[in-house]
Design a protein around this motif. Structure first.
Motif, short mmCIF file in Angstrom:
data_model
loop_
_atom_site.label_atom_id
_atom_site.label_comp_id
_atom_site.label_asym_id
_atom_site.label_seq_id
_atom_site.Cartn_x
_atom_site.Cartn_y
_atom_site.Cartn_z
N UNK A 83 33.66 -11.03 -12.91
CA UNK A 83 33.12 -11.29 -14.25
C UNK A 83 32.45 -10.02 -14.77
N UNK A 84 32.36 -9.92 -16.07
CA UNK A 84 31.74 -8.74 -16.70
C UNK A 84 30.22 -8.77 -16.51
N UNK A 85 29.63 -7.59 -16.58
CA UNK A 85 28.17 -7.50 -16.61
C UNK A 85 27.53 -7.27 -15.27
N UNK A 86 28.31 -7.23 -14.19
CA UNK A 86 27.74 -6.99 -12.87
C UNK A 86 27.66 -5.48 -12.64
N UNK A 87 26.52 -5.03 -12.14
CA UNK A 87 26.32 -3.60 -11.89
C UNK A 87 26.87 -3.24 -10.51
N UNK A 88 27.77 -2.27 -10.48
CA UNK A 88 28.40 -1.87 -9.23
C UNK A 88 27.65 -0.73 -8.56
N UNK A 89 27.77 -0.65 -7.25
CA UNK A 89 27.24 0.48 -6.50
C UNK A 89 27.93 1.77 -6.97
N UNK A 115 36.26 -12.78 -5.79
CA UNK A 115 35.98 -11.36 -5.57
C UNK A 115 37.31 -10.64 -5.31
N UNK A 116 37.25 -9.31 -5.35
CA UNK A 116 38.44 -8.49 -5.12
C UNK A 116 38.09 -7.38 -4.14
N UNK A 136 24.38 -14.20 -10.99
CA UNK A 136 23.49 -14.04 -9.84
C UNK A 136 24.28 -13.87 -8.54
N UNK A 137 25.24 -14.76 -8.29
CA UNK A 137 26.00 -14.71 -7.04
C UNK A 137 26.98 -13.54 -7.05
N UNK A 138 27.61 -13.29 -8.20
CA UNK A 138 28.53 -12.16 -8.29
C UNK A 138 27.79 -10.84 -8.04
N UNK A 139 26.57 -10.73 -8.58
CA UNK A 139 25.79 -9.51 -8.34
C UNK A 139 25.37 -9.40 -6.88
N UNK A 140 25.02 -10.53 -6.27
CA UNK A 140 24.64 -10.54 -4.85
C UNK A 140 25.79 -10.02 -3.99
N UNK A 141 27.00 -10.54 -4.24
CA UNK A 141 28.15 -10.10 -3.44
C UNK A 141 28.45 -8.62 -3.67
N UNK A 142 28.28 -8.17 -4.91
CA UNK A 142 28.54 -6.75 -5.19
C UNK A 142 27.51 -5.86 -4.49
N UNK A 143 26.25 -6.31 -4.46
CA UNK A 143 25.19 -5.51 -3.83
C UNK A 143 25.29 -5.52 -2.31
#
Length: 326
Positions: free
Chosen positions: A283-289, A116-117, A268-275
């Motif tokens: 990674x590409x494809x994760x929806x950001x707030x 993550x960043x 799944x995990x990347x989206x969880x951390x972003x949410x």
């Protein structure tokens, strides 16, 4: 519920006797790590033991344990700690199937991957500070005497120390010392962590504070009257703080360790951390707030540098003590 799952997993792993467990040493927080680990265990049946601690403490433990270490994965809070692990010969090169997945921040030697960043920002009270009053560079912050006694910072916290290390790398030791001394002259209020500092903005104790973007975003989500100011692109005050992980040379289960890292890079995990944590995915494809800058725009704000150069934490701690802010 959790107890039932835990018993099932113990029985499952023992019954098959085919899949070895995994031991992870991590400098990241428990609330960030445990949900991902529990999901990995639930989906794979692989047991994961986690040891929490500060990055530097875990690095020291790994070096002291040597070949006897039970750890398979080192999951750090900072790229500087990962650079120190590489320098100490603790991490092995990762397969290309892992290193090609993140869109940025993968070191050339491929001995760790980013997960993550976070971005450094200046938090402020929109009720007491107008955006046009805020400096375009963090280096200008000491030239605002109106904020004497009303600036917050966190010298004991690892993200702040990474930011100071980056300033030493980019602007040199003498200029960083001068900046710290000028800031000290403004009598900033020091906090041991970021949430109390954001609370202090709401309470009217301070007006601005040096912090990470996700603290501001989380408190905005809770309705706090606080906002984030981004310094100009390329300014050290906009530093990207990269977290990541690698497989240890002493791992007895490198294939399972690689599977774990691949899982952490999954959608799944990347989206969880972003949410949930509002950190930027890699990674590409994760929806950001909507509260966050788009990923490409965010990472372009950070100064370009070798992020492993942040490994000289000892030099930063020494400087902070000499200046008298730690």
């Amino acid at each position: 519920m959790l107890l039932v799952i835990g018993v099932v997993l113990v029985l499952g792993a023992g019954a098959t006797g085919q899949t070895p467990g995994l031991t992870v040493y991590t400098g990241r927080g428990q609330a960030f790590v445990e949900p991902a680990v529990r999901e990995f265990e639930r989906e794979t049946g692989i047991r994961v033991q986690v040891r929490f601690g500060r990055d530097a403490e875990l690095l020291a433990a790994l070096q002291e344990e040597g070949a006897r270490s039970p750890a398979d994965v080192y999951w750090a809070n900072t790229s500087g700690a990962l650079g120190a692990a590489v320098q100490a010969g603790l991490l092995v090169p990762l397969p290309e199937s892992l290193s090609r997945r993140p869109v940025a921040f993968v070191p050339r030697h491929r001995r760790w991957i980013p997960l993550t960043v976070r971005l450094r920002v200046l938090a402020y009270s929109p009720a007491r500070v107008r955006p046009e009053e805020l400096p375009t560079s963090v280096l200008q912050l000491p030239h605002h005497p109106r904020w004497r006694g009303r600036i917050g910072w966190t010298p004991p916290y690892s993200s702040f120390q990474d930011f100071i290390t980056a300033m030493r790398v980019i602007h040199g030791e003498a200029r960083t010392r001068a900046w710290l001394e000028a800031m000290k002259a403004l009598e900033p209020k020091a906090y041991t962590s970021n949430p109390p500092m954001i609370e202090a903005i709401r309470a009217g104790e301070i007006d601005v504070a040096l912090t990470n973007h996700y603290y501001v975003a989380r408190f905005v989500r809770l309705g706090y009257p606080v906002a984030a100011h981004h310094f100009a692109p390329g300014d050290v005050g906009s530093l990207a703080l990269v977290t990541g992980a690698g497989i240890l040379r002493t791992s007895r289960n490198p294939a399972v360790a690689a599977r774990f890292l691949e899982y952490l890079l999954g959608q799944k995990i990347q989206q969880f951390w972003a949410n949930e944590h509002l950190e930027y995915p890699v990674v590409r494809g994760v929806i950001l707030s909507p509260a966050l800058l788009p990923f490409d725009q965010a990472i372009r704000r950070s100064p370009r540098m070798d992020f492993e150069a942040l490994r000289d934490l000892e030099g930063t701690l020494r400087l902070l003590r000499e200046v008298g802010v730690l």
